[in-house]
Design a protein around this motif. Structure first.
Motif, PDB file in Angstrom:
ATOM      1  N   LEU A 107       0.781  -1.196   0.076  1.00  0.00           N
ATOM      2  CA  LEU A 107       0.031  -0.019   0.041  1.00  0.00           C
ATOM      3  C   LEU A 107       0.877   1.278  -0.049  1.00  0.00           C
ATOM      4  O   LEU A 107       0.678   2.312  -0.588  1.00  0.00           O
ATOM      5  CB  LEU A 107      -0.737  -0.294   1.153  1.00  0.00           C
ATOM      6  CG  LEU A 107      -1.901  -1.181   1.437  1.00  0.00           C
ATOM      7  CD1 LEU A 107      -2.678  -1.013   2.484  1.00  0.00           C
ATOM      8  CD2 LEU A 107      -2.612  -1.511   0.044  1.00  0.00           C
ATOM      9  N   ALA A 108       1.808   1.344   0.777  1.00  0.00           N
ATOM     10  CA  ALA A 108       2.834   2.297   0.774  1.00  0.00           C
ATOM     11  C   ALA A 108       3.522   2.469  -0.569  1.00  0.00           C
ATOM     12  O   ALA A 108       3.782   3.802  -0.945  1.00  0.00           O
ATOM     13  CB  ALA A 108       3.772   2.221   1.939  1.00  0.00           C
ATOM     14  N   VAL A 141       6.164   9.018   2.863  1.00  0.00           N
ATOM     15  CA  VAL A 141       5.178   7.625   3.337  1.00  0.00           C
ATOM     16  C   VAL A 141       6.042   7.212   4.483  1.00  0.00           C
ATOM     17  O   VAL A 141       7.272   6.782   4.266  1.00  0.00           O
ATOM     18  CB  VAL A 141       5.163   6.821   2.199  1.00  0.00           C
ATOM     19  CG1 VAL A 141       4.162   5.532   2.739  1.00  0.00           C
ATOM     20  CG2 VAL A 141       4.529   7.347   0.826  1.00  0.00           C
ATOM     21  N   VAL A 142       5.275   7.017   5.508  1.00  0.00           N
ATOM     22  CA  VAL A 142       5.943   6.535   6.658  1.00  0.00           C
ATOM     23  C   VAL A 142       4.926   5.044   6.903  1.00  0.00           C
ATOM     24  O   VAL A 142       3.834   5.081   6.831  1.00  0.00           O
ATOM     25  CB  VAL A 142       5.503   7.287   8.186  1.00  0.00           C
ATOM     26  CG1 VAL A 142       5.939   6.565   9.191  1.00  0.00           C
ATOM     27  CG2 VAL A 142       6.237   8.765   7.906  1.00  0.00           C
ATOM     28  N   ALA A 143       5.708   3.909   7.040  1.00  0.00           N
ATOM     29  CA  ALA A 143       5.171   2.699   6.979  1.00  0.00           C
ATOM     30  C   ALA A 143       5.691   1.981   8.316  1.00  0.00           C
ATOM     31  O   ALA A 143       7.166   2.152   8.593  1.00  0.00           O
ATOM     32  CB  ALA A 143       5.566   1.952   5.863  1.00  0.00           C
ATOM     33  N   CYS A 169      11.174   3.511  -4.438  1.00  0.00           N
ATOM     34  CA  CYS A 169      10.324   4.360  -3.701  1.00  0.00           C
ATOM     35  C   CYS A 169      11.021   5.023  -2.645  1.00  0.00           C
ATOM     36  O   CYS A 169      10.774   4.327  -1.435  1.00  0.00           O
ATOM     37  CB  CYS A 169       8.984   3.758  -3.432  1.00  0.00           C
ATOM     38  SG  CYS A 169       7.835   3.132  -4.802  1.00  0.00           S
ATOM     39  N   SER A 170      11.897   5.883  -2.732  1.00  0.00           N
ATOM     40  CA  SER A 170      13.101   6.317  -1.654  1.00  0.00           C
ATOM     41  C   SER A 170      12.282   7.087  -0.821  1.00  0.00           C
ATOM     42  O   SER A 170      12.657   7.392   0.418  1.00  0.00           O
ATOM     43  CB  SER A 170      14.067   7.186  -2.365  1.00  0.00           C
ATOM     44  OG  SER A 170      13.564   8.298  -3.247  1.00  0.00           O
ATOM     45  N   GLN A 171      10.934   7.791  -0.783  1.00  0.00           N
ATOM     46  CA  GLN A 171      10.261   8.513  -0.035  1.00  0.00           C
ATOM     47  C   GLN A 171       9.537   7.722   0.866  1.00  0.00           C
ATOM     48  O   GLN A 171       8.830   8.048   1.881  1.00  0.00           O
ATOM     49  CB  GLN A 171       9.313   9.593  -0.706  1.00  0.00           C
ATOM     50  CG  GLN A 171       8.115   8.596  -1.414  1.00  0.00           C
ATOM     51  CD  GLN A 171       8.269   8.355  -2.747  1.00  0.00           C
ATOM     52  OE1 GLN A 171       9.340   7.537  -3.139  1.00  0.00           O
ATOM     53  NE2 GLN A 171       7.563   8.796  -3.807  1.00  0.00           N
ATOM     54  N   ILE A 172       9.835   6.311   1.012  1.00  0.00           N
ATOM     55  CA  ILE A 172       9.173   5.522   1.988  1.00  0.00           C
ATOM     56  C   ILE A 172      10.080   5.253   3.235  1.00  0.00           C
ATOM     57  O   ILE A 172      11.141   4.735   3.015  1.00  0.00           O
ATOM     58  CB  ILE A 172       8.589   4.132   1.264  1.00  0.00           C
ATOM     59  CG1 ILE A 172       7.584   4.237   0.310  1.00  0.00           C
ATOM     60  CG2 ILE A 172       8.200   3.204   2.497  1.00  0.00           C
ATOM     61  CD1 ILE A 172       7.062   2.956  -0.505  1.00  0.00           C
ATOM     62  N   GLU A 173       9.571   5.628   4.353  1.00  0.00           N
ATOM     63  CA  GLU A 173      10.482   5.158   5.451  1.00  0.00           C
ATOM     64  C   GLU A 173       9.850   4.140   6.327  1.00  0.00           C
ATOM     65  O   GLU A 173       8.442   4.238   6.622  1.00  0.00           O
ATOM     66  CB  GLU A 173      10.477   6.562   6.604  1.00  0.00           C
ATOM     67  CG  GLU A 173      10.883   7.762   5.870  1.00  0.00           C
ATOM     68  CD  GLU A 173      10.609   8.918   6.835  1.00  0.00           C
ATOM     69  OE1 GLU A 173      10.135   8.860   8.048  1.00  0.00           O
ATOM     70  OE2 GLU A 173      10.332  10.086   6.089  1.00  0.00           O
TER      71      GLU A 173
END
Length: 280
Positions: free
Chosen positions: A153-154, A165-167, A187-191
């Protein structure tokens, strides 16, 4: 570390119910078979008495039998490659493993290499969450993915243009897997972090909150989600049955949210809530 495979023979009418029950016991992945259901859990986490209790619960409702096998991790990976077929959502999203060829006909090509997970898109709850996300504008937004599993989903939110995006998930394997899948999809913006909703910075506010978990966690944590939501934000939830939807809706409305959408598949439900203003 080896896995325990639980091979269950039962009516197709009860496979979803057993999946939900076994997920509560810590089983991490499921494959449906012609005979019923196979469920998988790390060997140290397997509790034979708890499994027997679940089986006994439904024994007077349907013919049910099971056997237990030990499965090496290597064999598990081979099992996935044999059983994991790409899925498609609304002719826009295709979820596949890296060993499948890409299909340029889809707007979103998501690569998920699962490690014993409950979020490959094959389960109705995940598919409905993805469908809901197609109708939510994530471009430039901040997104929180609760109980992120494989990170699917992230990843879609990031592909839709989310700025951040924080997961998170409580399971170590899920954190490792979500990070790998985020990297696979660029997707580098996912933490991703290991923890619970209570480990999220309470001062943060999100435009979109995604929570595909289960009824009990949602009923307990929806008030926390609501506090973490910006004005004019969206909450998408799933992981519960039709009979539980009124309770979930009531909890959301009680926190000032407005139900604006509902999807159902095979008795599973996903709800969409909007937060209209800061005060609601």
């Amino acid at each position: 570390m080896n896995y325990t495979e639980l091979q269950i023979t039962l009516s197709a009418d009860y496979t979803d119910i057993l999946m939900a029950e076994l997920a509560e016991l810590g089983f991490e992945s499921f494959t449906e078979t012609d005979e019923g259901l196979n469920a998988y859990i790390l060997e140290p986490d397997f509790n034979a008495a708890a499994v027997q209790s679940v089986i006994d619960k439904y024994a007077d409702q349907t013919a049910i039998a099971y056997q237990i096998n030990s499965l090496e991790k290597k064999n598990w990976n081979e099992e996935w490659e044999q059983n994991y077929q790409p899925i498609e959502v609304q002719d826009q999203i295709r979820v596949r493993a890296s060993f499948h060829e890409p299909d340029a006909g889809f707007r979103y090509d998501i690569v998920i290499n699962p490690k014993m997970s409950f979020g490959t898109g094959h389960h109705e709850t995940t598919a409905m969450m993805l469908e809901h996300q197609l109708n939510v504008d994530a471009a430039g937004k901040t997104v929180l993915d609760v109980g992120s599993g494989t990170g699917i989903l992230a990843i879609l939110a990031a592909m839709q243009g989310a700025e951040r995006v924080v997961a998170f998930d409580i399971e170590e394997w899920a954190i490792e897997n979500a990070r790998e899948n985020a990297e696979l999809n660029g997707c580098s913006q996912i933490e991703v972090f290991q923890g619970t909703i209570h480990d999220v910075n309470p001062a943060e506010r999100f435009d979109i909150v995604l929570a595909n978990i289960n009824r009990n966690v949602l009923l307990e944590d929806i008030p926390v989600y609501a506090r973490l939501m910006k004005p004019h934000s969206t909450l998408l939830v799933s992981g519960f049955y039709e009979q539980d939807a009124p309770d979930i809706e009531e909890k959301g409305v009680g926190e000032g949210l407005t139900k604006t959408g509902q999807l159902s598949q095979n008795k599973w439900v996903s709800l969409k809530f909007d937060k209209r203003t800061h005060g609601s």
